[in-house]
Motif scaffolding. Structure first.
Motif, short mmCIF file in Angstrom:
data_model
loop_
_atom_site.label_atom_id
_atom_site.label_comp_id
_atom_site.label_asym_id
_atom_site.label_seq_id
_atom_site.Cartn_x
_atom_site.Cartn_y
_atom_site.Cartn_z
N UNK A 48 0.85 -1.18 0.00
CA UNK A 48 0.00 0.00 0.00
C UNK A 48 0.89 1.23 0.00
N UNK A 49 0.66 2.10 -0.98
CA UNK A 49 1.44 3.33 -1.07
C UNK A 49 0.87 4.32 -0.07
N UNK A 50 1.68 4.80 0.86
CA UNK A 50 1.15 5.73 1.86
C UNK A 50 0.79 7.07 1.23
N UNK A 51 -0.30 7.67 1.70
CA UNK A 51 -0.68 8.99 1.21
C UNK A 51 0.35 10.02 1.64
N UNK A 52 0.78 9.92 2.89
CA UNK A 52 1.78 10.86 3.41
C UNK A 52 2.79 10.08 4.25
N UNK A 53 4.04 10.19 3.89
CA UNK A 53 5.10 9.53 4.64
C UNK A 53 6.36 10.39 4.52
N UNK A 54 7.30 10.17 5.44
CA UNK A 54 8.52 10.97 5.44
C UNK A 54 9.71 10.10 5.86
N UNK A 55 10.84 10.38 5.24
CA UNK A 55 12.12 9.78 5.59
C UNK A 55 13.12 10.92 5.65
N UNK A 56 13.93 10.98 6.68
CA UNK A 56 14.95 12.03 6.80
C UNK A 56 16.19 11.45 7.46
#
Length: 145
Positions: A9-17
């Motif tokens: 499932x492709x997330x609507x909002x995600x973050x990697x930093x």
């Protein structure tokens, strides 16, 4: 036996930093981790979004190492998965070395200067902004999903 293949499932909002050492090895690791994160988010290796964002990350990270390096300071990569776009931001600590937003190609014998033309060709939009809360700049680019 049910052998359904599940699609991630492709997330609507995600973050990697993450912060990386300002070296060729750090730039290479940034590129690889962005490709891996995009694959985990449902944009497979070899797919349009993964290839474009990974190449943009490679160019921006290489520029951060080459032109934005300050001894003892890392560069930072932030990857944002939005509803319509994937955005990559690369931040370094050199405020005085801002890339030109020119679409002009360097002379044919120039050894560098084409990376941002590649970014401009792959990204829906891109820009440079001052780094918030510290010296430096952030170069960002967005790719439509």
């Amino acid at each position: 036996m049910n052998s359904r293949i599940s699609t991630p499932r492709v997330p609507a909002h995600a973050e990697f930093a993450m912060a990386f050492t300002s070296s060729p090895r750090g730039a290479r690791l940034a590129r690889r981790l962005v490709a891996h994160r995009l694959d985990a988010w449902g944009h497979p290796y070899g797919g349009r979004v993964n290839d474009a964002v990974t190449l943009i990350t490679a160019e921006l990270a290489a520029n951060a190492v080459r032109h934005g390096h300050v001894a003892g300071r890392d560069f930072h990569v932030r990857l944002l998965h939005g509803t319509d776009t994937v955005r990559v931001e690369v931040t370094d600590t050199r405020a005085e070395r801002v890339p030109l937003l020119s679409g002009q190609e360097p002379p044919g014998d120039a050894e560098s200067g084409r990376g941002l033309l590649i970014v401009a060709g792959l990204a829906a939009r891109w820009a440079v902004a001052p780094r918030e809360g510290a010296p430096g700049k952030t170069v960002w680019a967005e790719v439509s999903r």
